[in-house]
Design an enzyme around this catalytic site. Structure first.
Site, PDB file in Angstrom:
ATOM      1  N   GLY A  94      -4.199  -5.036 -16.052  1.00 32.14           N
ATOM      2  CA  GLY A  94      -3.141  -4.104 -15.683  1.00 32.14           C
ATOM      3  C   GLY A  94      -1.789  -4.513 -16.224  1.00 32.14           C
ATOM      4  O   GLY A  94      -1.451  -4.289 -17.390  1.00 32.14           O
TER       5      GLY A  94
ATOM      6  N   CYS B 292      -3.928   3.106  -2.657  1.00 33.89           N
ATOM      7  CA  CYS B 292      -2.592   3.088  -3.236  1.00 33.89           C
ATOM      8  C   CYS B 292      -1.540   2.825  -2.158  1.00 33.89           C
ATOM      9  O   CYS B 292      -1.406   3.588  -1.212  1.00 33.89           O
ATOM     10  CB  CYS B 292      -2.272   4.386  -3.947  1.00 33.89           C
ATOM     11  SG  CYS B 292      -0.682   4.306  -4.782  1.00 33.89           S
TER      12      CYS B 292
ATOM     13  N   ALA C 294       6.285   1.125  -7.526  1.00 36.17           N
ATOM     14  CA  ALA C 294       6.106   2.223  -6.573  1.00 36.17           C
ATOM     15  C   ALA C 294       6.257   3.516  -7.359  1.00 36.17           C
ATOM     16  O   ALA C 294       7.218   4.251  -7.205  1.00 36.17           O
ATOM     17  CB  ALA C 294       7.131   2.141  -5.451  1.00 36.17           C
TER      18      ALA C 294
ATOM     19  N   ILE D 226      -8.887  -5.932  -7.310  1.00 35.64           N
ATOM     20  CA  ILE D 226      -8.162  -5.402  -6.169  1.00 35.64           C
ATOM     21  C   ILE D 226      -7.021  -4.506  -6.651  1.00 35.64           C
ATOM     22  O   ILE D 226      -6.533  -4.659  -7.764  1.00 35.64           O
ATOM     23  CB  ILE D 226      -7.573  -6.546  -5.295  1.00 35.64           C
ATOM     24  CG1 ILE D 226      -6.605  -7.422  -6.090  1.00 35.64           C
ATOM     25  CG2 ILE D 226      -8.661  -7.365  -4.696  1.00 35.64           C
ATOM     26  CD1 ILE D 226      -5.870  -8.497  -5.291  1.00 35.64           C
ATOM     27  N   ASN D 227      -6.611  -3.622  -5.786  1.00 39.70           N
ATOM     28  CA  ASN D 227      -5.353  -2.916  -5.977  1.00 39.70           C
ATOM     29  C   ASN D 227      -4.216  -3.885  -5.609  1.00 39.70           C
ATOM     30  O   ASN D 227      -4.454  -5.059  -5.341  1.00 39.70           O
ATOM     31  CB  ASN D 227      -5.321  -1.658  -5.101  1.00 39.70           C
ATOM     32  CG  ASN D 227      -4.497  -0.550  -5.763  1.00 39.70           C
ATOM     33  OD1 ASN D 227      -3.457  -0.825  -6.350  1.00 39.70           O
ATOM     34  ND2 ASN D 227      -4.938   0.681  -5.665  1.00 39.70           N
TER      35      ASN D 227
ATOM     36  N   ALA E 210      -4.138   7.539 -12.089  1.00 40.36           N
ATOM     37  CA  ALA E 210      -4.610   8.322 -10.941  1.00 40.36           C
ATOM     38  C   ALA E 210      -4.334   9.804 -11.152  1.00 40.36           C
ATOM     39  O   ALA E 210      -3.240  10.180 -11.567  1.00 40.36           O
ATOM     40  CB  ALA E 210      -3.902   7.849  -9.681  1.00 40.36           C
TER      41      ALA E 210
ATOM     42  N   LEU F  91       2.050   7.635  -7.685  1.00 43.09           N
ATOM     43  CA  LEU F  91       1.003   8.530  -8.203  1.00 43.09           C
ATOM     44  C   LEU F  91       1.527   9.667  -9.061  1.00 43.09           C
ATOM     45  O   LEU F  91       0.937  10.755  -9.083  1.00 43.09           O
ATOM     46  CB  LEU F  91       0.160   9.103  -7.047  1.00 43.09           C
ATOM     47  CG  LEU F  91      -0.671   8.101  -6.252  1.00 43.09           C
ATOM     48  CD1 LEU F  91      -1.484   8.841  -5.199  1.00 43.09           C
ATOM     49  CD2 LEU F  91      -1.588   7.272  -7.144  1.00 43.09           C
TER      50      LEU F  91
ATOM     51  N   GLY G 213      -6.506  -8.010 -11.376  1.00 44.24           N
ATOM     52  CA  GLY G 213      -5.416  -8.671 -10.665  1.00 44.24           C
ATOM     53  C   GLY G 213      -4.926  -9.839 -11.494  1.00 44.24           C
ATOM     54  O   GLY G 213      -5.512 -10.917 -11.465  1.00 44.24           O
TER      55      GLY G 213
ATOM     56  N   GLY H  54       0.018  -8.550 -11.080  1.00 42.48           N
ATOM     57  CA  GLY H  54       0.307  -9.603 -12.047  1.00 42.48           C
ATOM     58  C   GLY H  54      -0.307 -10.937 -11.654  1.00 42.48           C
ATOM     59  O   GLY H  54      -0.944 -11.057 -10.606  1.00 42.48           O
TER      60      GLY H  54
HETATM   61  C1  FMN Z   1       2.812   0.342 -12.806  1.00 44.04           C
HETATM   62  C2  FMN Z   1       1.478   0.338 -12.140  1.00 44.04           C
HETATM   63  C3  FMN Z   1       0.863   1.548 -11.803  1.00 44.04           C
HETATM   64  C4  FMN Z   1      -0.367   1.574 -11.162  1.00 44.04           C
HETATM   65  N1  FMN Z   1      -0.963   2.763 -10.895  1.00 44.04           N
HETATM   66  C5  FMN Z   1      -2.195   2.785 -10.336  1.00 44.04           C
HETATM   67  C6  FMN Z   1      -2.885   3.997 -10.115  1.00 44.04           C
HETATM   68  O1  FMN Z   1      -2.400   5.086 -10.451  1.00 44.04           O
HETATM   69  N2  FMN Z   1      -4.111   3.954  -9.544  1.00 44.04           N
HETATM   70  C7  FMN Z   1      -4.700   2.787  -9.176  1.00 44.04           C
HETATM   71  O2  FMN Z   1      -5.818   2.792  -8.659  1.00 44.04           O
HETATM   72  N3  FMN Z   1      -4.088   1.614  -9.390  1.00 44.04           N
HETATM   73  C8  FMN Z   1      -2.856   1.579  -9.966  1.00 44.04           C
HETATM   74  N4  FMN Z   1      -2.242   0.374 -10.196  1.00 44.04           N
HETATM   75  C9  FMN Z   1      -2.925  -0.871  -9.817  1.00 44.04           C
HETATM   76  C10 FMN Z   1      -3.655  -1.495 -11.019  1.00 44.04           C
HETATM   77  O3  FMN Z   1      -4.648  -0.635 -11.513  1.00 44.04           O
HETATM   78  C11 FMN Z   1      -4.303  -2.840 -10.638  1.00 44.04           C
HETATM   79  O4  FMN Z   1      -5.258  -2.628  -9.627  1.00 44.04           O
HETATM   80  C12 FMN Z   1      -3.297  -3.843 -10.124  1.00 44.04           C
HETATM   81  O5  FMN Z   1      -2.069  -3.707 -10.796  1.00 44.04           O
HETATM   82  C13 FMN Z   1      -3.776  -5.272 -10.268  1.00 44.04           C
HETATM   83  O6  FMN Z   1      -4.005  -5.606 -11.606  1.00 44.04           O
HETATM   84  P1  FMN Z   1      -2.906  -6.366 -12.515  1.00 44.04           P
HETATM   85  O7  FMN Z   1      -2.429  -7.537 -11.723  1.00 44.04           O
HETATM   86  O8  FMN Z   1      -3.650  -6.755 -13.761  1.00 44.04           O
HETATM   87  O9  FMN Z   1      -1.825  -5.387 -12.779  1.00 44.04           O
HETATM   88  C14 FMN Z   1      -0.998   0.346 -10.843  1.00 44.04           C
HETATM   89  C15 FMN Z   1      -0.393  -0.861 -11.176  1.00 44.04           C
HETATM   90  C16 FMN Z   1       0.837  -0.889 -11.818  1.00 44.04           C
HETATM   91  C17 FMN Z   1       1.448  -2.203 -12.147  1.00 44.04           C
END
Ligand code: FMN
Ligand code: FAD
Ligand code: FAD
Ligand code: FMN
Ligand code: FES
Ligand code: FES
Lengths: 259, 313, 313, 259
Positions: free
Chosen positions: B265, B130, B70, B191-192, B46, B73, B243, B217
């Site tokens: 992610g 976020c 957490a 999804i976020n 981001a 950003l 996700g 995760g």
């Molecule tokens: C450490 C970390 C930092 C993240 N930072 C951002 C971010 O800056 N902007 C955003 O849109 N999503 C962010 N996400 C969310 C991921 O892009 C993703 O939507 C979410 O983790 C689900 O995918 P996953 O289960 O494969 O991790 C972050 C996730 C993690 C774990």
């Protein structure tokens, strides 16, 4: 270079209560150049636990292509790690980060190595490098209690070694800083790894000395991509500048980052 | 035949696999491990107007089959991203999706306008979701009207197609999706993270300094699949799904649910080579399932059901 | 000294551990494995006015650290529960919390009125949050006004205190909690399952015949902890927490978040002896953490933070 | 009585492609009285996979206090199960459900046992019980392909055994129902376990015979508490009455439940 490799367990032993010494073999050992770097290990093949665990490199043996980790089996991941036996496989990512700068101390100068608990292991490889360079090393190692003490003999073979226990059940009693003060230990460079309060005290009491500290922080990626492990820099303690413990550290010069 | 190439608004992808925003920085670290040109795209961290330090540490915690983060950003700010990170990334043959964040509408607009001009930025991902930022942010991701209006304003200034990243922390995800579609979004990413928390039983305090964090995760995959399944049947813009993706099979599951591409992610942290591994495994998997091209998989779960219903009627 | 006994509206519990509704039937099966009088309470399977068959099978699917279920409120109906199951359960020295469900307001009222008269039913758990029932149900769990009004009407007819079971599938859980508190709820139970889905990659169809199901198990614990942490600071009625509890440590984490008792659902399937095991482990754990009684743990996560803030100010 | 016990692996072998025969030892073997019951096993100690797996009891040896399971390693759980080695531990809940009623067939009468794929295993214990009672047994066993065939010799020692493969790569070719028809096999009681289409065909073609079918359904608890595994009863096929496969079954009389 960072590599990911499925390494083979050569040996694992409990060397103090809940403290394990784990030696594994793999080609990534060739990449291990600095003392104080760490590896990120996946303790099993499953989602539970999910994340890798950061563990310092305690000893490197290039001729056998092996390295040794020493860790405390405490939570979920390290308890599983402790179950590995000779011949088992372990997914290792490393070496990671920047270690202790050995050339900050000259031959015949004195280096003081101060470790606390599971901060002691990386000092072992460091001490070997320093003594190989002709540096005098003094070790001050603090542990919780008698049963938690490890590697006393190994360190003694490299230089003067003071052990202290928090509960006084073995050798000196009290903090490593007390030992340094009471024994009037002097040195040219200080290298340390251990709990943050210990690092803070050492930093504070040695403002005008060369001090290198190895930090711990919770990690995601371990390679600098996720921003999990950042700290503020010493020259901008509340601003936006930062260092990552995993890739800029874990070893920093005192004052370089806010601890 | 290439079984993996995919065309989406603004994006002509070699394959539909990309690292998710925030889990890959700006690519530098992973570039030491493999050639980033193998990736379908890269969703960069981001970017906000000004540099941000983010939240205090600890910023991550492990959970069962997932993790909380957490980060808050943290990023070097628009100027540095445009002047340093994006030019550096241009050495790779890979389209960049720029994740745009902010606390106020004006921030989003400023970042979107400028970052969308970068030659290798082929699409924006509007991060209205976020969970780790206290000011403003939350309403953008949970109130349909506000999300719609923001989307519209960003669309007006963006030089490239705009994908909106949806938050799962809402009662009605379809309503949110339709609102941003009406606002002119070219696509959705979802999804976020889910908002979650862990407490250390020894200290009694939240493990994460910010108290709550975003849950990501494998643990959240069923929620993502459900939401994409619902939304993809109700909108006509494509979805990049994410996700908990950890295998090539998961990618197919996302396509079946209705996704047209997939982001990885958290699992990058567990296996840094996961993206190229999945890309390598997909062609054989697709063929073994009887498809010639991965695009045939999109929406199969509800297309199948429709067909069945029709057949029975 | 007894370190585990807890008093909540209507409930005087030996200990704060109870099986969650739907994961323990009406106790018969587990009674062959251990003495049910050991339990703090039993939350029985949802009861509706008429007997229900529920959804077609498959009704369950495994997910990473969790499972999906879409049982669809199968139960033998009010009359049979009151005439057979509850009298059978009265042989045990354990209070029953009756889970009350329905499709319409009148159903809830009818069930609540009658079932609350049973001598061993010490509280009701109003299930306004079952994600697996298509008609009606969903609004009860997601629209604050409707939840409040239902709570009020059920309170009017119930002979025992009423706990309302909250759904996590909402944008604002605090708003829902406050609405039912205003409706007169004596307590809250949270959380019910998150709506999720899995798709079989060979058949292309949802694994669960009902398509979507409720996600439960350790995967959802961080979401539950977060919601209880938020809600417990905003309401003054007690909370029975649930979602992925698998160890005595988890119980403490729930208490720290703000719960006053804890229910165990999914993990009964993995370890049928989990409830008595946790009950046996708790006293030592509590003492090792420095407490005399488990009730001291409630809300410690935010109480600690408050204290800290205060101290620093 | 249902017990939960950490059993010890006595032996595990791959007896056909991806088909494993796993023998474990435990006191709960004493509770195993009926053929056709099953156990619910936790393949490891972790949350991944979370749920237990239902596996039929294929053979019981009271004298050694062991029982045998035969299963196909396919998904996550069974693949992990396949890695267990002699001496490893396995968390078993069982015996569960109601098995095949052996007293529905008299000594000197003929029982036909029809199995398909991984539905074959419970028939082995059943066949031993029946032959011990003086019953004539005939086995018709269907497999996908040659490499998937197992226990042919074991069944042959108990009675006439017809093997058929779906792809014709071994012995007969085609469905078990074809074999029964083509070979004019007659019987007094039919016991069967296998894929649902096979069970349906057998039920349909033997309306006026005594037929007992063992069903499969996705399970949560395995003991009757969660309502995951219900089916409608034959006398109320769209109503609210039900049977649970785990605790009322897995064996039902033909017509008792809707399959
Ligand atoms: C450490 C970390 C930092 C993240 N930072 C951002 C971010 O800056 N902007 C955003 O849109 N999503 C962010 N996400 C969310 C991921 O892009 C993703 O939507 C979410 O983790 C689900 O995918 P996953 O289960 O494969 O991790 C972050 C996730 C993690 C774990
Ligand atoms: C650079 C570095 C080097 C380290 N070297 C050593 C070493 O040589 N020997 C040793 O015993 N320990 C070392 N640690 C600490 C070690 O990483 C933790 O003890 C370990 O991760 C705890 O895992 P667990 O499975 O026991 O605990 P869990 O409670 O299951 O861990 C849960 C999560 O928290 C993280 N975590 C918990 N404690 C710590 C901690 N103190 N630091 C960082 N993350 C933590 C885990 O990695 C995991 O993601 C090091 C940490 C870092 C950052
Ligand atoms: C009463 C009974 C007896 C059985 N006996 C045997 C046996 O003797 N040998 C054998 O090989 N198989 C047997 N099965 C089938 C066996 O349970 C499944 O093959 C196994 O659960 C699949 O697990 P997995 O880890 O390989 O697959 P995964 O895909 O990882 O399983 C995911 C989930 O679905 C469930 N599941 C998947 N397939 C089935 C299925 N066919 N039936 C029920 N649940 C399923 C799993 O239990 C798990 O909960 C039996 C099933 C039942 C109900
Ligand atoms: C198979 C199954 C059936 C359930 N049935 C009910 C029910 O009838 N009524 C209800 O209020 N909750 C029901 N639940 C939800 C649980 O009571 C509980 O809220 C949820 O599963 C979270 O707890 P857990 O993660 O410990 O399972 C059911 C859950 C499962 C897994
Ligand atoms: S652990 Fe990811 S940046 Fe340091
Ligand atoms: S598996 Fe739970 S009732 Fe049958």
């Amino acid at each position: 270079m960072i590599k990911q490799e499925i390494c083979q367990v050569i040996d694992q032993r409990e060397i103090a209560t809940n403290i394990y010494e784990l030696t594994v073999k793999g080609e990534l050992v060739h990449e291990m150049t600095e003392p104080g770097q760490f590896v990120h290990v996946k303790v099993n093949n499953s989602l539970s636990p999910l994340l890798r665990r950061p563990i310092s490199i305690a000893n490197i043996d290039q001729s056998r292509q092996t390295f040794t980790m020493i860790y405390r089996a405490e939570g979920k991941g390290t308890s599983l790690l402790a179950k590995l036996k000779q011949g088992d496989l372990l997914d290792v990512l490393g070496p990671l980060g920047h270690g202790f700068p050995v050339d900050e101390v000259e031959s015949c100068e004195t280096a003081l190595l101060v470790g606390g608990g599971i901060g002691v292991p990386p000092l072992y490889e460091l001490s070997q490098r320093l003594t190989a360079n002709g540096v005098n090393v003094i070790h001050v190692l603090g542990f919780q209690t008698k049963n938690a003490v490890f590697y006393e003999e190994e360190f003694k073979q490299l230089g003067a070694t003071y052990i202290t226990t928090a509960d006084g059940s073995y050798a000196y009693s009290g903090l490593v800083t007390d030992v340094i003060k009471n024994e009037n230990i002097t040195f040219d460079v200080l290298y340390t790894c251990g709990p943050t309060p210990m690092l803070r005290a050492l930093e504070k009491e040695n403002r005008h000395k060369k001090v290198f500290l190895s930090l711990e922080e919770r990690m995601g990626c371990g390679i600098g991509a996720c921003f999990a492990c950042v700290c503020h820099t010493g020259d901008d303690p509340t601003g936006v500048s930062y260092k990552k413990v995993c890739s800029d550290g874990p070893v920093f010069r005192a004052g370089e980052v806010v601890i | 035949m290439n079984a993996l190439n995919i065309s989406l608004p603004g994006l002509s992808l070699k394959n539909p696999i990309m690292p998710a925003s925030g889990c890959f920085g700006f690519g530098r670290e992973y570039s030491h491990l493999y050639d980033l040109s193998q990736l379908g795209a890269i969703m960069i961290k981001a970017t906000t107007k000004e540099a941000r330090f983010g939240n205090p540490t600890p910023r991550v915690a492990e959970t069962s089959a997932g993790m909380l983060n957490a980060i808050g950003l943290q990023n070097p700010g628009l100027t540095k991203v445009v002047e340093e990170e994006l030019p550096w990334l241009s050495q790779f043959d890979v389209p960049i999706i720029a994740n745009v964040a902010g606390s106020m509408e004006e921030d989003y607009i400023a970042v979107a306008k400028e970052i969308s001009q970068a030659p290798n930025v082929h699409a924006l991902e509007l991060n209205i979701s976020c969970p780790n930022v206290k000011t403003g942010g939350i309403a953008f991701g949970t109130v349909p009207e506000i999300a719609q209006s923001l989307t519209k304003k960003v669309k007006e200034v963006s030089a490239v197609p705009v994908y909106v990243k949806l938050s799962p922390n809402v009662t009605n995800i379809v309503e949110m999706a339709k609102a941003v579609e009406n606002g002119g979004a070219d696509g959705l990413t979802m999804i976020n993270t889910l908002v979650g928390m862990r407490i250390d039983i020894r200290t009694g305090k939240p493990v994460i300094a910010n108290q709550t964090g975003g849950l990501s995760g494998p643990a959240i995959k069923p929620v993502a699949i459900r939401m994409i399944h619902e939304v993809s049947q109700q909108v006509s813009i494509p979805i990049i799904g994410m996700g908990g993706v950890e295998t090539a099979e998961d990618v197919i599951e996302y396509f079946y649910a209705g996704a047209s591409a997939v982001a990885v992610g958290t699992m990058n942290f567990v296996d840094p080579f996961i993206c190229p591994k999945i890309i390598a495994e997909l062609p054989e998997l697709i063929h073994s399932l009887g498809f010639d091209h991965i695009s045939e998989c999109t929406g199969r779960s509800w297309k199948t059901v429709e067909k069945l219903t029709h057949h029975r009627a």
